[in-house]
Design a protein around this motif. Structure first.
Motif, PDB file in Angstrom:
ATOM      1  N   UNK A  94       0.941  -1.236  -0.063  1.00  0.00           N
ATOM      2  CA  UNK A  94      -0.091   0.009   0.050  1.00  0.00           C
ATOM      3  C   UNK A  94       0.952   1.110   0.026  1.00  0.00           C
ATOM      4  N   UNK A  95       1.822   1.299   0.876  1.00  0.00           N
ATOM      5  CA  UNK A  95       2.894   2.473   0.919  1.00  0.00           C
ATOM      6  C   UNK A  95       3.359   2.603  -0.383  1.00  0.00           C
ATOM      7  N   UNK A  96       4.068   1.643  -1.058  1.00  0.00           N
ATOM      8  CA  UNK A  96       4.634   1.863  -2.373  1.00  0.00           C
ATOM      9  C   UNK A  96       3.836   2.393  -3.445  1.00  0.00           C
ATOM     10  N   UNK A  97       2.389   1.836  -3.225  1.00  0.00           N
ATOM     11  CA  UNK A  97       1.546   2.169  -4.364  1.00  0.00           C
ATOM     12  C   UNK A  97       1.117   3.808  -4.115  1.00  0.00           C
ATOM     13  N   UNK A  98       1.442   4.030  -2.861  1.00  0.00           N
ATOM     14  CA  UNK A  98       0.849   5.724  -2.542  1.00  0.00           C
ATOM     15  C   UNK A  98       1.919   6.460  -2.316  1.00  0.00           C
ATOM     16  N   UNK A  99       3.179   6.470  -2.948  1.00  0.00           N
ATOM     17  CA  UNK A  99       4.130   7.609  -3.142  1.00  0.00           C
ATOM     18  C   UNK A  99       4.996   7.667  -1.889  1.00  0.00           C
ATOM     19  N   UNK A 100       4.906   6.539  -0.939  1.00  0.00           N
ATOM     20  CA  UNK A 100       5.972   6.796   0.065  1.00  0.00           C
ATOM     21  C   UNK A 100       7.618   6.952  -0.300  1.00  0.00           C
ATOM     22  N   UNK A 101       8.140   7.758   0.721  1.00  0.00           N
ATOM     23  CA  UNK A 101       9.762   8.089   0.169  1.00  0.00           C
ATOM     24  C   UNK A 101      10.185   6.817   0.232  1.00  0.00           C
ATOM     25  N   UNK A 102      10.168   6.088   1.241  1.00  0.00           N
ATOM     26  CA  UNK A 102      10.920   4.857   1.674  1.00  0.00           C
ATOM     27  C   UNK A 102      10.065   3.843   2.508  1.00  0.00           C
ATOM     28  N   UNK A 103      10.117   2.328   2.161  1.00  0.00           N
ATOM     29  CA  UNK A 103       9.311   1.499   2.538  1.00  0.00           C
ATOM     30  C   UNK A 103      10.222   0.259   3.596  1.00  0.00           C
ATOM     31  N   UNK A 104       9.828   0.071   4.551  1.00  0.00           N
ATOM     32  CA  UNK A 104      10.588  -0.951   5.138  1.00  0.00           C
ATOM     33  C   UNK A 104       9.923  -1.856   6.102  1.00  0.00           C
ATOM     34  N   UNK A 105      10.370  -2.999   6.200  1.00  0.00           N
ATOM     35  CA  UNK A 105       9.885  -4.191   7.185  1.00  0.00           C
ATOM     36  C   UNK A 105      10.645  -3.898   8.371  1.00  0.00           C
ATOM     37  N   UNK A 106      10.257  -4.818   9.440  1.00  0.00           N
ATOM     38  CA  UNK A 106      10.791  -4.745  10.640  1.00  0.00           C
ATOM     39  C   UNK A 106      11.903  -5.469  10.902  1.00  0.00           C
ATOM     40  N   UNK A 107      12.670  -6.123   9.959  1.00  0.00           N
ATOM     41  CA  UNK A 107      13.972  -6.966  10.381  1.00  0.00           C
ATOM     42  C   UNK A 107      14.869  -6.135  11.016  1.00  0.00           C
ATOM     43  N   UNK A 108      15.297  -4.811  10.782  1.00  0.00           N
ATOM     44  CA  UNK A 108      16.265  -4.179  11.363  1.00  0.00           C
ATOM     45  C   UNK A 108      15.852  -4.143  12.962  1.00  0.00           C
ATOM     46  N   UNK A 109      14.598  -3.886  13.126  1.00  0.00           N
ATOM     47  CA  UNK A 109      14.114  -3.552  14.470  1.00  0.00           C
ATOM     48  C   UNK A 109      14.384  -4.908  15.333  1.00  0.00           C
ATOM     49  N   UNK A 110      13.991  -6.110  14.537  1.00  0.00           N
ATOM     50  CA  UNK A 110      14.357  -7.507  15.239  1.00  0.00           C
ATOM     51  C   UNK A 110      15.896  -7.707  15.579  1.00  0.00           C
ATOM     52  N   UNK A 111      16.657  -7.388  14.813  1.00  0.00           N
ATOM     53  CA  UNK A 111      18.044  -7.666  15.277  1.00  0.00           C
ATOM     54  C   UNK A 111      18.328  -6.763  16.124  1.00  0.00           C
ATOM     55  N   UNK A 112      17.971  -5.325  16.158  1.00  0.00           N
ATOM     56  CA  UNK A 112      18.386  -4.369  17.117  1.00  0.00           C
ATOM     57  C   UNK A 112      17.946  -4.496  18.554  1.00  0.00           C
ATOM     58  N   UNK A 113      16.520  -4.778  18.627  1.00  0.00           N
ATOM     59  CA  UNK A 113      15.919  -5.350  19.863  1.00  0.00           C
ATOM     60  C   UNK A 113      17.010  -6.637  20.336  1.00  0.00           C
ATOM     61  N   UNK A 114      17.205  -7.246  19.770  1.00  0.00           N
ATOM     62  CA  UNK A 114      18.081  -8.529  20.169  1.00  0.00           C
ATOM     63  C   UNK A 114      19.416  -8.274  20.710  1.00  0.00           C
ATOM     64  N   UNK A 115      20.011  -7.121  19.716  1.00  0.00           N
ATOM     65  CA  UNK A 115      21.584  -6.553  20.240  1.00  0.00           C
ATOM     66  C   UNK A 115      21.262  -5.864  21.596  1.00  0.00           C
ATOM     67  N   UNK A 116      19.916  -5.249  21.963  1.00  0.00           N
ATOM     68  CA  UNK A 116      19.942  -4.608  23.280  1.00  0.00           C
ATOM     69  C   UNK A 116      19.768  -5.535  24.164  1.00  0.00           C
ATOM     70  N   UNK A 117      19.026  -6.879  24.161  1.00  0.00           N
ATOM     71  CA  UNK A 117      18.752  -7.891  25.033  1.00  0.00           C
ATOM     72  C   UNK A 117      20.188  -8.658  25.347  1.00  0.00           C
ATOM     73  N   UNK A 118      21.216  -8.639  23.975  1.00  0.00           N
ATOM     74  CA  UNK A 118      22.302  -9.183  24.284  1.00  0.00           C
ATOM     75  C   UNK A 118      23.288  -8.401  25.362  1.00  0.00           C
ATOM     76  N   UNK A 119      22.990  -7.031  25.048  1.00  0.00           N
ATOM     77  CA  UNK A 119      23.920  -6.173  26.050  1.00  0.00           C
ATOM     78  C   UNK A 119      23.443  -6.221  27.389  1.00  0.00           C
ATOM     79  N   UNK A 120      22.008  -6.624  27.381  1.00  0.00           N
ATOM     80  CA  UNK A 120      21.330  -6.661  28.789  1.00  0.00           C
ATOM     81  C   UNK A 120      22.057  -7.984  29.732  1.00  0.00           C
ATOM     82  N   UNK A 121      22.281  -8.819  28.920  1.00  0.00           N
ATOM     83  CA  UNK A 121      22.746  -9.952  29.504  1.00  0.00           C
ATOM     84  C   UNK A 121      24.175  -9.883  29.590  1.00  0.00           C
TER      85      UNK A 121
END
Ligand code: ATR
Length: 270
Positions: A224-251
């Motif tokens: 939907x975003x691509x079809x409606x002139x969004x500047x950039x479109x992304x999924x949450x893979x980066x967030x998944x890895x970053x939340x894991x990195x913060x969990x890793x740092x917590x441990x």
């Protein structure tokens, strides 16, 4: 062996074991990190068994993050405000909780996607547990305002009222969204799981960064975003890895490198 895991239901598709194995390799740490399927009515028992087996920590995913919050002995103020826990550290039998979802999203937006959040107009779709977990870290980046739009309006009003002491948050119904563009749209609904897209006016996406918290496929929101002139479109893979990195740092007290991990996962899932 240093025992870690991710607990959820369902769990078979989780990428967390792969991510934590890559982080551990970076610093030469030997860990075991498994996937544990907890019965829907058996989260507490599953945790107790894992702790008795010598666990040092674990992640919690859908649908147990609120139960995890209720179970911990202590938690960070971030997890306390979100009333939701996705990372637990075990020390002398006591459970310490944190929620790294919001910081994971912020780190992906700021460090990987080079987005400035300060002064931006952000629209979040959905007012469930996921939105609750990301609101505080986003507000701490001082956006101009955050609009939380939900199908069930009363839930977004409640969230806005809870979080308004941390920044400008307004709650409203999905059907009240105007066609006026915003800077960033975050899809935090679970609609993509059913192959659906929240119904909102297309004009809102023009020139926006559109971010789906789901990962690994072209979701209806991303299409939907691509079809409606969004500047950039992304999924949450980066967030998944970053939340894991913060969990890793917590441990482990060390923040791992994430860019290569995101790149290698992207190649395997796309
Ligand atoms: P999570 O922990 O993933 O946030 P949740 O707490 O069950 O899960 O919340 C799901 C969110 O997705 C809710 O905001 C829900 O809207 P309602 O509060 O009105 O139920 C939203 N959602 C789910 N399916 C949707 C759809 N088809 N269209 C719009 N919103 C949807």
């Amino acid at each position: 062996m240093n025992k870690y895991a991710v607990i959820g239901n369902p769990i078979h598709h989780s990428l967390s074991p792969t991510i934590h194995a890559q982080f551990a390799k970076q610093i030469g740490l030997s860990i075991s990190y498994e996937k544990i399927l907890a019965p829907l009515d058996g989260f507490t028992v599953t945790v107790k068994n894992f702790v008795s087996a010598g666990a040092l920590g674990f992640n919690i995913t859908v649908p147990f993050k609120v139960e995890a919050y209720d179970l911990v002995d202590e938690c960070t103020s971030n997890a306390n405000i979100a009333s939701s826990v996705n990372t637990i550290k075990v020390e002398n039998g006591a459970l310490y909780g944190e929620n790294t979802d919001g910081i994971g999203l912020v780190n992906d937006l700021c460090n990987n996607l080079q987005q400035l959040i300060k002064g931006k107009d952000i629209l979040i779709l959905g007012a469930g547990g996921t939105t609750q977990g990301i609101l505080l870290p986003l507000l701490e980046c001082q956006p101009e305002r955050i609009l939380v739009a939900n199908r069930t309006k009363v839930k977004s009003l409640k969230l806005a009222s809870k979080y308004s002491k941390y920044g400008k948050v307004c709650g409203f119904g999905l059907n009240q969204i105007k066609a006026k563009p915003v800077d960033i749209i975050i899809n935090a609904t679970s609609a993509s799981l059913d192959g659906k897209m929240p119904e909102i006016p297309s004009g809102v996406a023009a020139g926006a960064l559109c971010y789906d918290l789901m990962y690994g496929r072209q979701t209806p929101f991303m299409q939907w975003a691509r079809a409606n002139s969004a500047l950039e479109v992304t999924d949450g893979l980066g967030m998944l890895v970053e939340q894991a990195a913060s969990a890793f740092a917590f441990w482990h007290g060390i923040t791992p490198e994430t860019k290569q991990v995101i790149k290698s996962l992207r190649e395997t899932i796309d």
